[in-house]
Motif scaffolding. Structure first.
Motif, PDB file in Angstrom:
ATOM      1  N   THR B 357       3.396  -1.141 -34.261  1.00  9.80           N
ATOM      2  CA  THR B 357       4.511  -0.190 -34.192  1.00  9.80           C
ATOM      3  C   THR B 357       5.409  -0.547 -33.007  1.00  9.80           C
ATOM      4  OG1 THR B 357       3.204   1.352 -32.889  1.00  9.80           O
ATOM      5  CG2 THR B 357       3.303   1.767 -35.243  1.00  9.80           C
ATOM      6  N   TYR B 358       6.614  -0.037 -33.064  1.00  8.57           N
ATOM      7  CA  TYR B 358       7.599  -0.315 -32.012  1.00  8.57           C
ATOM      8  C   TYR B 358       8.471   0.914 -31.872  1.00  8.57           C
ATOM      9  CZ  TYR B 358      10.838  -0.704 -35.910  1.00  8.57           C
ATOM     10  OH  TYR B 358      11.569  -0.425 -37.036  1.00  8.57           O
ATOM     11  N   SER B 359       9.377   0.893 -30.903  1.00  8.66           N
ATOM     12  CA  SER B 359      10.459   1.868 -30.944  1.00  8.66           C
ATOM     13  C   SER B 359      11.738   1.135 -30.588  1.00  8.66           C
ATOM     14  CB  SER B 359      10.199   3.042 -30.000  1.00  8.66           C
ATOM     15  OG  SER B 359      10.453   2.638 -28.680  1.00  8.66           O
ATOM     16  N   GLU B 360      12.857   1.791 -30.841  1.00 16.73           N
ATOM     17  CA  GLU B 360      14.128   1.077 -30.671  1.00 16.73           C
ATOM     18  C   GLU B 360      14.345   0.635 -29.226  1.00 16.73           C
ATOM     19  OE1 GLU B 360      17.233   3.736 -31.928  1.00 16.73           O
ATOM     20  OE2 GLU B 360      16.910   5.119 -30.273  1.00 16.73           O
ATOM     21  N   ASN B 361      13.645   1.270 -28.294  1.00 17.81           N
ATOM     22  CA  ASN B 361      13.790   0.835 -26.897  1.00 17.81           C
ATOM     23  C   ASN B 361      12.491   0.225 -26.355  1.00 17.81           C
ATOM     24  OD1 ASN B 361      12.283   3.095 -26.773  1.00 17.81           O
ATOM     25  ND2 ASN B 361      13.396   4.052 -25.086  1.00 17.81           N
ATOM     26  N   THR B 362      11.688  -0.298 -27.269  1.00 16.10           N
ATOM     27  CA  THR B 362      10.463  -0.980 -26.845  1.00 16.10           C
ATOM     28  C   THR B 362      10.791  -2.042 -25.800  1.00 16.10           C
ATOM     29  OG1 THR B 362       9.284  -0.669 -28.903  1.00 16.10           O
ATOM     30  CG2 THR B 362       8.678  -2.608 -27.647  1.00 16.10           C
ATOM     31  N   GLY B 363      10.145  -1.940 -24.653  1.00 15.20           N
ATOM     32  CA  GLY B 363      10.369  -2.957 -23.633  1.00 15.20           C
ATOM     33  C   GLY B 363       9.314  -4.055 -23.743  1.00 15.20           C
TER      34      GLY B 363
END
Ligand code: SF4
Ligand code: SF4
Lengths: 423, 386
Positions: B357-363
């Motif tokens: 999984t990820y998010s749009e601001n995954t660093g």
């Protein structure tokens, strides 16, 4: 805490109804009765009964598993099978239960579905849930799509769309699985019975306008909706249950009594609260006790409207069987847009003279939860009442933090007290 | 123009959260602009009413969430909060309305929030039928006809059959150019790096369609003659990224992990249909037909029959892919609930996969790169993942 909730006649009746239903289900294989799995919101119980089919509600099984402390294991089982931690725990609880033998809430094995009746209303997850079950059981699915009330009202085209699907798709699927033709007179009879039970339920909800309130419309309320939102609406036993419940409520009103709780009667009613969102099932009694101990009575709740907002005027109408079923499906609480949900709660606050508003935000239920913070803000603005926001889960015990919730609620009650003193 | 100039322009558009192009387009044409959330809306209708359809895909990793977090609990995906952030910061003021397609409960509820937050703006939730029969078709047609009346009122331009047909033709050409781009990437992945393809797609969210198609054609011409060495990468399909978009850094990380992404489902709205929409006497009917019978099987769409996951398997086969990377936005119900079914279909077909999984601001793209890299290595070594 008392070991058992103090029993009243209505509770005995309900227990008996549920016991008999699950017994019938466990014998479905031998008796040859066909089984339909379906959802609570927008359920078509009268139609299912008109075909003499047996309904099963996976959400109810999941919440029962939560109350019986089995859900944690079931959820972990589903996660072991590749289900994400992030999604609706009802689904995972149900799938875990299935993987562990499909033993229902009464300890008896549940029959597999002959049909999955997907009433796709109010929640996106329903669609995925039955796609998943379809893979498990390999049985047919019939999809009834119920459009969302995005403008806060039911449009003619929406009503027609649902009614048409009922006629063209759902009825033929039920005819096929049951091997019977629809008997419309029987359906009408069932609908008329539903309306009578609904009248009594509304009477019960509105009794909370009394002070003290004779009911708890959230913790107690979830018991009150049991028969009408599940396998019994349309049957004489359901009518009898609500007649009895109404009689009990009348008795309490006449004697100035509060509701029955697991701790006994709630006499001292210090605060009246309206609640948004489902309860937590894994710690249901602990959760209830926090409010009981502070003399809080829930005078109205939205969760108890997921299967129908009868007190806003809806009744099943035997004169228009398909249209009335369509309106029922369209009208369930989470199928209404957020402004409409805010209006409903604001109205409750006013009509039930509430002191505050509580949001129990459910981690894995986007249908209820996405947008709740904004709803709360709007409600505080509109009603001038203080709101509290707590977070828990339906059936995942990992997400009920008793200490956090208690702390938060204690400061909330202090705030209510301060507001009262200032008034 | 070389590929780099085109991609630089795309990246400027991608990073421009003030929607400079939309401002400029409106000033130039005097037209209106309407935003829409992923996945699908019939852009032809919007375009035919003289309105610029603008795909809104959250704030990516460039927007700092200050106000948006006060609107959503931590366990809700990221795209609604960054979209609210953009809205509250006035960055979406350039839009004359917003459309919320029926993707999931988060977007559904966001439509109601928008109604409350921006009461003076045009807001519409678009209910897409999940029953693909006559009842569904009629309902959808009525929905689209209503939408069209609204759009015409907003722009003051009537979407005549001629205008509708013209818009349909333009979007057909755009879909064909995109299909060509996807085919080229699949055939010669070294010529079309995935991060470039992604930026080209994102530009299509904003640019007027004919301008975007021209850009795609220029890129295609330049890419065909570009000199880039073919690496010994593993060919994979990326699945589950149809709504909240991965940050560009993540796309680059996936690509640099030893994987050639040869198909994917991001910016899916632009590629929701498989074939052309018909033009002719009944353009609205043709748009309805295209939705009803010619669209991709994605998680937000109900799949009838027994072929759940078949679309994904077919995607793998037709693209000669060796595996699938399931990437889903954290807390994304449609993607995450769909995943076990996709995995089962792949397992049955003997196709390896991995998931994260990820998010749009995954660093933390390094972790993702490593996971994709391990996946690629195991395919190379064993031909499958143990
Ligand atoms: S997401 Fe919420 S409404 Fe939907 S099935 Fe789960 S608990 Fe029920
Ligand atoms: S990322 Fe997933 S859950 Fe979030 S809005 Fe998009 S589809 Fe819905």
């Amino acid at each position: 805490m008392n070991a058992e909730v103090q029993k009243e006649e209505s509770m005995v009746l309900q227990k008996k109804m549920i016991g008999e239903h699950f017994e019938t289900l466990s014998k479905a294989g031998e008796s040859g009765r066909k089984v339909v799995y379906t959802f609570v919101p927008g359920n078509l119980n009268e139609l299912i009964l008109a075909f003499d089919l047996l309904p099963v509600h996976p959400e109810v099984n999941a919440l029962q598993s939560g109350m019986r402390k089995l859900s944690g294991d079931y959820i972990q089982e589903a996660e072991k099978q590749g289900h994400s931690e992030d999604v609706c725990t009802y689904v995972k609880c149900d799938i875990g239960m299935l993987k562990k033998g499909n033993i229902g809430p009464t300890g008896e094995k549940l029959p597999p579905p002959d049909l999955l009746l997907l009433s796709y209303t109010g929640c996106f997850t329903f669609m995925k849930w039955f796609e998943l079950l379809k893979q498990e059981y390999g049985c047919p699915v019939v999809m009834l799509q119920v459009p969302y009330q995005a403008e806060g009202k039911i449009t003619a085209s929406q009503r027609e769309f649902v009614a048409r699907q009922l006629r063209d798709v759902v009825v033929p699927a039920l005819e096929q699985v049951s091997g019977k033709k629809l008997d419309e007179d029987r359906l009408k009879e069932l609908l008329a019975s539903s309306a009578r039970a609904e009248d009594d339920l509304v009477y019960v909800w509105e009794s909370a306008k009394h002070k003290p309130s004779p009911i708890d419309a959230y913790f107690g309320g979830v018991y009150y909706i049991g028969p009408i939102f599940t396998a019994f609406r349309g049957l004489p036993s359901c009518e009898a249950y609500y007649r009895e419940l109404r009689r009990e409520v009348d008795y309490r009103i006449a004697h100035g009594m509060g509701p029955t709780t697991p701790e006994g009667e709630l006499r001292q009613q210090k605060y009246r609260i309206v609640v948004e969102g489902p309860p937590n099932w894994t710690s249901f009694r602990d959760f209830w006790k926090i409010f009981h101990d502070e003399g809080v009575v829930m005078v109205a709740s939205t969760y108890t409207k997921v299967g129908g907002l009868y007190e806003q005027g809806f009744r099943h109408d035997p004169a228009r069987p398909f249209e009335t079923l369509a309106e029922y499906c369209l009208g369930c609480y989470t199928n209404r847009n957020l402004p409409a949900r805010v209006d409903i709660i604001a109205k409750y606050v006013e009509e039930y003279e509430a002191d505050g508003i509580l949001f129990n935000s459910i981690k894995s239920c986007n249908s209820f939860s996405a947008g709740q913070l904004m709803m709360l803000r709007e409600l505080e603005k509109r009603t001038g009442k203080a709101g509290a926001f707590i977070e828990s889960d339906l059936v995942d015990p990992r997400y009920f933090s008793a200490a956090n919730i208690k702390n938060r609620l204690e400061s909330y009650f202090q705030m209510l007290e301060a507001k009262r003193q200032a008034a | 123009m070389g590929t780099q100039d085109i991609i630089d322009r795309c990246e400027r558009i991608y990073r421009d959260l003030d929607f400079g192009y939309v401002h400029e387009w409106k000033a130039r044409t005097g037209g209106k602009a309407v935003g829409f959330m992923p996945v699908y809306v019939p852009r032809e209708l919007i375009h035919a009413a003289g309105i610029l359809p603008v795909g809104i895909m959250g704030g990516g990793d460039d927007v700092e969430i200050i106000r948006g977090d006060a609107y959503f609990q931590s366990y809700i995906c990221h795209i609604p909060r960054s979209t609210v952030e953009l809205g509250l910061a006035g960055k979406l003021d350039v839009l004359d309305g917003m459309l919320f397609p029926a993707i999931c409960d988060v977007i559904r509820n966001l439509s109601g929030m928008w109604q409350m937050m921006f009461a003076h703006k045009y807001v519409r939730y678009l209910d897409f039928p999940q029953t693909f029969n006559d009842a569904g078709r009629e309902f959808y047609r009525a929905e689209m006809a209503e939408l069209l009346v609204d759009l015409e009122a907003l722009s003051g331009i009537q979407a005549t059959p001629e205008r509708l047909n013209a818009s349909i033709a333009l979007y057909n050409a755009n879909r064909r150019a995109l299909a060509e781009l996807y085919d080229l990437r699949s055939a010669e992945p070294q010529r079309v790096p995935t991060s470039e393809l992604y930026l080209l797609l994102r530009a299509g969210n904003v640019l007027e369609v004919s301008e975007h198609t021209a850009m795609l054609q220029q890129y295609l011409a330049a890419a065909r003659v570009s000199q880039r060495p073919l690496r010994d990468n593993v060919r994979v399909v990326a699945s589950g990224l149809f709504c909240e978009q991965p940050p560009l850094s993540m796309v680059r990380a996936m690509e640099n992990s030893g994987c050639y992404i040869v198909d994917d489902d991001w910016v899916l709205g632009a590629r929701y249909q498989l074939h052309d929409t018909a033009t002719g006497a009944n353009p609205l009917g043709a748009i309805v037909d295209a939705y009803m019978s010619d669209t991709v099987a994605t998680a937000t769409r109900y799949v009838e029959g027994d072929d759940k996951g078949a679309f994904l398997v077919e995607q793998v086969r037709s693209r000669h892919a060796e595996g699938v990377i399931f990437a889903a936005a954290s807390f994304c119900d449609p993607a995450l609930l769909d995943r076990p079914m996709g995995q089962k279909a792949l397992a049955d077909a003997g196709i390896p996969y991995t998931a994260f999984t990820y998010s749009e601001n995954t660093g933390q793209v390094q972790v993702i790169k490593e996971q994709a890299g391990t996946f690629a290595d195991s395919i190379k070594l064993w031909g499958a993942v143990a």
